[in-house]
Design a protein around this motif. Structure first.
Motif, PDB file in Angstrom:
ATOM      1  N   GLN A   3       0.826  -1.204   0.000  1.00 52.40           N
ATOM      2  CA  GLN A   3       0.000   0.000   0.000  1.00 52.40           C
ATOM      3  C   GLN A   3       0.866   1.262   0.000  1.00 52.40           C
ATOM      4  O   GLN A   3       0.609   2.213  -0.754  1.00 52.40           O
ATOM      5  CB  GLN A   3      -0.929  -0.010   1.217  1.00 52.40           C
ATOM      6  CG  GLN A   3      -2.015  -1.066   1.138  1.00 52.40           C
ATOM      7  CD  GLN A   3      -2.852  -1.137   2.406  1.00 52.40           C
ATOM      8  OE1 GLN A   3      -2.792  -0.240   3.254  1.00 52.40           O
ATOM      9  NE2 GLN A   3      -3.622  -2.208   2.554  1.00 52.40           N
ATOM     10  N   SER A   4       1.904   1.267   0.838  1.00 52.75           N
ATOM     11  CA  SER A   4       2.799   2.429   0.905  1.00 52.75           C
ATOM     12  C   SER A   4       3.510   2.647  -0.424  1.00 52.75           C
ATOM     13  O   SER A   4       3.623   3.784  -0.902  1.00 52.75           O
ATOM     14  CB  SER A   4       3.822   2.252   2.027  1.00 52.75           C
ATOM     15  OG  SER A   4       3.202   2.211   3.290  1.00 52.75           O
ATOM     16  N   LEU A   5       4.000   1.564  -1.019  1.00 53.66           N
ATOM     17  CA  LEU A   5       4.721   1.704  -2.285  1.00 53.66           C
ATOM     18  C   LEU A   5       3.815   2.216  -3.388  1.00 53.66           C
ATOM     19  O   LEU A   5       4.228   3.043  -4.215  1.00 53.66           O
ATOM     20  CB  LEU A   5       5.334   0.363  -2.686  1.00 53.66           C
ATOM     21  CG  LEU A   5       6.504  -0.129  -1.834  1.00 53.66           C
ATOM     22  CD1 LEU A   5       6.976  -1.506  -2.310  1.00 53.66           C
ATOM     23  CD2 LEU A   5       7.673   0.859  -1.861  1.00 53.66           C
ATOM     24  N   GLU A   6       2.562   1.747  -3.408  1.00 56.06           N
ATOM     25  CA  GLU A   6       1.638   2.231  -4.435  1.00 56.06           C
ATOM     26  C   GLU A   6       1.345   3.716  -4.251  1.00 56.06           C
ATOM     27  O   GLU A   6       1.333   4.487  -5.214  1.00 56.06           O
ATOM     28  CB  GLU A   6       0.344   1.417  -4.402  1.00 56.06           C
ATOM     29  CG  GLU A   6      -0.616   1.793  -5.521  1.00 56.06           C
ATOM     30  CD  GLU A   6      -1.834   0.899  -5.601  1.00 56.06           C
ATOM     31  OE1 GLU A   6      -2.568   0.989  -6.604  1.00 56.06           O
ATOM     32  OE2 GLU A   6      -2.066   0.105  -4.659  1.00 56.06           O
ATOM     33  N   GLN A   7       1.122   4.138  -3.015  1.00 54.70           N
ATOM     34  CA  GLN A   7       0.847   5.548  -2.755  1.00 54.70           C
ATOM     35  C   GLN A   7       2.041   6.429  -3.133  1.00 54.70           C
ATOM     36  O   GLN A   7       1.885   7.485  -3.763  1.00 54.70           O
ATOM     37  CB  GLN A   7       0.498   5.733  -1.276  1.00 54.70           C
ATOM     38  CG  GLN A   7      -0.835   5.117  -0.885  1.00 54.70           C
ATOM     39  CD  GLN A   7      -0.995   4.953   0.612  1.00 54.70           C
ATOM     40  OE1 GLN A   7      -0.105   5.324   1.399  1.00 54.70           O
ATOM     41  NE2 GLN A   7      -2.123   4.387   1.034  1.00 54.70           N
ATOM     42  N   ARG A   8       3.241   5.969  -2.766  1.00 56.90           N
ATOM     43  CA  ARG A   8       4.433   6.765  -3.064  1.00 56.90           C
ATOM     44  C   ARG A   8       4.718   6.807  -4.568  1.00 56.90           C
ATOM     45  O   ARG A   8       5.175   7.834  -5.089  1.00 56.90           O
ATOM     46  CB  ARG A   8       5.636   6.206  -2.302  1.00 56.90           C
ATOM     47  CG  ARG A   8       5.514   6.395  -0.800  1.00 56.90           C
ATOM     48  CD  ARG A   8       6.707   5.853  -0.023  1.00 56.90           C
ATOM     49  NE  ARG A   8       6.528   6.082   1.408  1.00 56.90           N
ATOM     50  CZ  ARG A   8       7.478   5.911   2.326  1.00 56.90           C
ATOM     51  NH1 ARG A   8       8.685   5.492   1.954  1.00 56.90           N
ATOM     52  NH2 ARG A   8       7.235   6.135   3.599  1.00 56.90           N
TER      53      ARG A   8
END
Length: 469
Positions: A370-375
């Motif tokens: 989730q964090s990687l997709e948002q970033r």
């Protein structure tokens, strides 16, 4: 028109009109039921179709989000489909680029690793502390190749969850994926042999080819569909190929993931020519969406796929623990490891076995994705704001790299040098090919937390590129 189709049309029109932007959360299923007056089954069907069409993505326990707007590069016209290299000499350049990125003052868009703050450092340190207190002299012997038995069993169980039968006895624990890949290539080739690689490819493949004095057949890799299998078939018929090194999921640098059908075709084609596939699969856990992609290993019935991976990109880089599911080559790889690094660190193996036993790993992976997709969304938006309109950014459904094409007159090796003067690093295209085909490309790492420093660094890149045009 069916009710679910009316809802699909309504949502796609809203996304097209920027009412819902990439990365934003859509109304939940129950909220959409209240808004639309449709049944829960109708809304679920509509969302499922929207996800299959690439408009939205589901995140476990979080809901549905607008997917990034896909922008795929194609293989440039005029690029060679097949490129031969009877010798490779690129390690010195790669070393210089990687060393430059170690400066803490640098904004590390050229880094190969994700932000370590994304990893569960405290839990891992607790596991390391726990095993350190119980460490005995015998553990150094017990964790010699093929490696810690509990860790190998855990990995075998994770293969089984994907329907892949891999015995713990086939798995060799290594010092990261690079050692797994090095030893795998060494186990199936001799100096002077021909091997197939992708073009562009992960620079580690070029380093291994240089070190082992192999000859490379580099085959064009389309940023959306992966390696051209027709060209691969012609190469296999023409040269005495011994091995093929490929990244089948989230290929570095372009980001493509081979379809299930293409993985099956690849394995069958290599088996027909009795060629070993060395599968570099370090990014497979970093997919976006609900379904983890299978490795090519899943379609291997003749034991010709050596599947290599590690925990360095999704859990902890500093432990340097990887593995290879080596099948019939397991014993030879153990012998080669004993002659080089001897073994993987016993405390690190034990700590990982301890951590994986807590069952926290999958929860961590969900948060990480989730964090990687948002970033990635934030980085892509910033690049679109600051890079010239002629720049093209390749999209991918996972990972943390963007592959960027600039106009022909921009040499990214020169851009890399100028950006370093402003404390910004990129990975120039020269790192990923033995030729000059990608001199106007660069790889961009999106895994770092986004703030004013990152935005300013992208603005600096934009200005430097504009000055080179």
């Amino acid at each position: 028109m069916a009710k679910y189709q009316r809802l699909i049309d309504r949502i796609t029109q809203q996304i097209a009109a920027d009412i819902w932007l990439p990365g934003e959360k859509l109304p939940s299923l129950r909220e959409q039921v209240a808004l639309s007056g449709m049944s829960l089954m109708t809304v679920m069907h509509a969302y499922q179709v929207l996800e299959s069409q690439g408009w939205i993505r589901s995140r476990p326990q979080s809901g549905y989000f607008v997917a990034p707007r896909a922008e795929f590069l194609s293989q440039p016209v005029g690029h060679q489909k097949v490129q031969l290299a009877e010798s490779v000499d690129i390690n010195a350049f790669i070393f210089d680029v990687l060393q430059a990125g170690r400066d803490p003052q640098i904004v590390p868009f050229g880094s190969a690793f994700p932000d370590p703050e994304l990893f569960p450092q405290r839990q891992l340190m607790r596991s390391l502390s726990a095993v350190s207190h119980s460490l005995t002299p015998a553990d150094a012997i017990n964790n010699l190749p093929p490696g810690n038995e509990t860790l190998r069993k855990t990995l075998a169980q994770r293969y089984a969850l994907q329907g892949i039968a891999v015995s713990p006895d086939e798995i060799v624990i290594t010092n990261g994926a690079m050692e797994a890949l090095n030893l795998s290539m060494q186990a199936v080739t001799e100096p002077g042999d021909w091997v197939v690689i992708e073009n562009p490819c992960f620079y580690g493949a070029l380093q291994v080819i240089e070190r082992l004095k192999l000859k490379a057949v580099a085959i064009a890799t389309d940023p959306r569909h992966g390696m051209d299998l027709e060209e691969l078939a012609r190469a296999l018929a023409r040269w005495p190929i011994k091995a093929c090194w490929m990244m089948t999921n989230q290929q570095n640098p372009v980001g493509c993931t081979l379809s299930r059908e293409k993985k099956q075709q690849l394995v069958a084609l290599l088996a027909e020519h009795q060629v070993t596939l060395i599968e570099d699969d370090v990014y497979s856990e970093l997919y976006f969406g609900s379904d983890k992609p299978l490795p090519a290993k899943a379609f291997d019935s003749q034991h010709r796929v050596l599947h290599c991976s590690s925990f360095s990109k999704n859990l902890v880089a500093g432990f340097r623990v990887g593995w290879v599911a080596a099948g019939k080559h397991a014993k030879k790889i153990q012998q080669l490891q004993l002659m080089s690094t001897l073994a993987t660190s016993a405390p690190m193996q034990l700590a990982l076995a301890n951590y994986l036993g807590t069952r926290s790993y999958d929860s961590h992976l969900r948060r990480l994705r989730q964090s990687l997709e948002q970033r990635k969304n934030l980085a892509r938006q910033s690049l679109r704001r600051h890079l010239p309109a002629a720049a093209r950014i390749n999209d991918s459904q996972g990972g943390y790299f963007l592959w960027i094409e600039l106009p022909k007159q921009v040499n990214t090796t020169l851009l890399y040098t100028r950006a370093l003067e402003h404390n910004v690093s990129i990975a120039p295209g020269k790192m990923f090919s033995s030729g000059e085909q990608y001199a106007n490309y660069f790889r961009f790492n999106t895994a770092w937390a986004w703030g004013d420093a990152q935005e300013a660094a992208v603005a600096t890149l934009g200005k430097l590129i504009a000055a080179m045009l």
